[in-house]
Design a protein around this motif. Structure first.
Motif, mmCIF file in Angstrom:
data_model
loop_
_atom_site.group_PDB
_atom_site.id
_atom_site.type_symbol
_atom_site.label_atom_id
_atom_site.label_comp_id
_atom_site.label_asym_id
_atom_site.label_seq_id
_atom_site.Cartn_x
_atom_site.Cartn_y
_atom_site.Cartn_z
ATOM 1 N N SER A 415 34.597 32.105 -16.621
ATOM 2 C CA SER A 415 33.770 33.272 -16.942
ATOM 3 C C SER A 415 34.659 34.316 -17.615
ATOM 4 O O SER A 415 35.503 34.948 -16.973
ATOM 5 N N SER A 417 33.806 37.132 -18.860
ATOM 6 C CA SER A 417 33.539 38.524 -18.453
ATOM 7 C C SER A 417 34.306 38.824 -17.157
ATOM 8 O O SER A 417 34.868 39.904 -16.979
ATOM 9 N N ARG A 420 37.956 39.203 -18.028
ATOM 10 C CA ARG A 420 38.159 40.506 -18.688
ATOM 11 C C ARG A 420 38.226 41.626 -17.647
ATOM 12 O O ARG A 420 39.044 42.542 -17.738
ATOM 13 N N SER A 421 37.333 41.526 -16.639
ATOM 14 C CA SER A 421 37.303 42.607 -15.635
ATOM 15 C C SER A 421 38.527 42.558 -14.717
ATOM 16 O O SER A 421 38.920 43.573 -14.150
ATOM 17 N N ALA A 443 35.253 38.586 -28.352
ATOM 18 C CA ALA A 443 35.061 39.242 -27.048
ATOM 19 C C ALA A 443 36.186 40.248 -26.773
ATOM 20 O O ALA A 443 36.280 40.791 -25.666
#
Ligand SMILES: NC(=O)c1ccc[n+]([C@@H]2O[C@H](COP(=O)([O-])OP(=O)(O)OC[C@H]3O[C@@H](n4cnc5c(N)ncnc54)[C@H](O)[C@@H]3O)[C@@H](O)[C@H]2O)c1
Length: 467
Positions: A415, A417, A420-421, A443
């Protein structure tokens, strides 16, 4: 048939369980009592898909037994396989001390007809050495002479190198492309035919019979050829980075040519594992001893060592040559997916370099954490230099970059996202070319891989020119 396998590591254990699976009575021997205790409890001491199931089934049917005593195992055996380690010696040559120790023990114990099969990867003429070692022991027991004691005809020594691949070892053994045997007499060939018949039922010509020295050389030739393909592609990938070509497109472009074929053409962080590095060095050493220069293979070895540092330096350069205080999250330690083997894994070289440059390392691997921790300490590194986590994403929490070193399936579609977090900065080094660089660049990730142009490569090339 009753068979003995000496050495219960990756090769010996797989050989033992697969022979038992087709109905032979097998007894596996190892000097490591803790391994034998685990095996008697049906617990495989190594990770290899499918191994545990075969171990349980065949031990349950009493076709598969384990012992530390060769004397027990040899009773009534038609053949004994020597499958002990042949590690790299200090000068690159193959260290044959374990093979010789087993040959000596066989010579002390044998008391009936026996085919001694050298399955370990060994330099040419090792079967001759094994034969001479056994005969020397027999001579001590029958000083009036081998012929008068009828000892010599009992013992035959043959070569039968193993081509299984860790991660798919059971399948490789059960459905071999070919079985290579090297013999001195038709009787030995007949024993192989009997032993291996269930594995080549569809096409018995897959069981190849040749001279012992050719069989010994065949194993090295196979590994050296595969290592050559990898080093060739790794070197080409470096040129691709310079000129803006994509090594994966080039791989597809050549791989569909049937003269070349598709396998072992993947650029990456360099080859590793228990075989290619040591076998390439052993072949080079064998050539050196005969004043025969193998220039291609020398370059293969050199290119591989360079490649490991080439990818490590990508991380170093990205952080401006200073990794002190940087936290790097690593995915994958094993030299390839499907195994817990970390011998000569690129991870060992790359992580040592990162630590040397001041980075803090947090790693995840689905199965190779324990073996890596052991190898790390054996390499003289400190346990405290690395933190190990159980969940892949935990390696990225507050990290300055994600580095992918082994293409385990579970890392293939993460994932982004979530990544990234978790990351402090969205930076990804993908040294197995698993991810789509365009999607990652879109992204907002800084993304670097091996031999493929990415969003930043033009500017990096320009920077290098300017410097
Ligand atoms: N691992 C592979 O993928 C692979 C593939 C093909 C060939 N090979 C070759 O097969 C050989 C074995 O490799 P491996 O990876 O299985 O090694 P390994 O280190 O996993 O296993 C070797 C085993 O032999 C045992 N041993 C050592 N001396 C002994 C003795 N005197 N008596 C009984 N047991 C003894 C050790 O305790 C160990 O368990 C090597 O020559 C290797 O190059 C390995």
């Amino acid at each position: 048939m009753k068979l003995t396998v000496v050495g219960s590591g990756y090769v010996g254990l797989v050989t033992g369980v697969c022979f038992a699976e087709v109905g032979h009575d097998v007894i596996c021997v190892d000097t490591d009592a803790s391994k034998i205790a685990m095996l008697r409890d049906n617990v495989p001491p190594i990770y290899e898909p499918g191994l545990e199931e075969l171990l349980k089934r065949n031990a349950g049917h009493e076709r598969l037994q384990f012992t530390t005593k060769l004397s027990e195992a040899l009773l009534g055996s038609s053949a004994v396989f020597i499958a002990v380690g042949t590690p790299e010696g200090e000068d690159g040559s193959s260290d044959l001390r374990y093979v010789k120790a087993v040959a000596t023990e066989i010579g002390k114990l044998v008391d009936g007809p026996l085919l001694v099969v050298v399955k370990s990867t060994v330099p040419v003429c090792t079967c001759d050495m094994v034969e001479a070692t056994i005969e020397a022991e027999l001579f001590k027991r029958f000083p009036l002479g081998l012929e008068s004691a009828k000892a010599k005809p009992w013992i035959r020594v043959a070569s039968n190198p193993e081509f299984l691949k860790e991660g798919t070892a059971i399948d490789d053994f059960m459905k071999p492309d070919r079985i290579v045997t090297g013999v001195t007499d038709p009787e030995s060939a007949a024993v192989f035919q009997e032993m291996y018949a269930p594995f080549v039922q569809d096409d018995p010509s897959r069981l190849q019979v040749m001279e012992r020295r050719s069989s010994e050389m065949t194993k090295y030739a196979a590994n050296a050829m595969l290592a050559t393909r990898i080093s060739f592609m790794n070197e080409l990938s470096r040129l691709c980075e310079e000129v803006g070509s994509n090594i994966d497109d080039v791989r597809r472009g050549i791989g569909f040519d049937p003269r070349i074929g598709k396998k072992f053409l993947y650029a990456g962080p360099g080859y590793g594992g228990s075989c290619f590095p040591k076998d390439v060095e052993a072949l080079l050493s064998m050539a050196r001893q005969r004043d025969c220069e193998l220039t291609v293979l020398k370059a293969v070895s050199h290119a591989n060592k360079t490649q490991k540092m080439h990818v490590a330096r990508k991380i170093h350069s990205h952080f401006g040559g200073d990794l002190s205080g940087r936290k790097i999250g690593i995915w994958g330690l094993a030299f390839k997916p499907g195994t817990d083997d970390v011998r000569e894994a690129p991870a060992l070289t790359i992580l040592s370099a990162l630590v040397h440059w001041g980075a803090r390392i947090v790693v995840h691997d689905p199965v190779a954490k324990k073996t890596f921790a052991r190898a790390w300490e054996q390499a003289g590194m400190k346990e405290s230099q690395i933190s190990y986590v159980e969940d892949a994403y935990d390696a990225l929490d507050g990290a300055d970059a994600l580095v992918l070193l082994t293409e385990w399936p579970e890392y293939k579609r993460p994932s982004w996202s979530r990544i990234r977090s978790l990351l402090r900065k969205p930076v990804v080094f993908d040294f197995r070319n698993q991810y789509g660089f365009k999607a990652l660049a879109d992204a907002g990730f800084h993304y670097e891989c091996v031999g493929r142009p990415d969003a930043q490569s033009d500017s990096r090339r320009q920077d290098r020119k300017d410097a």
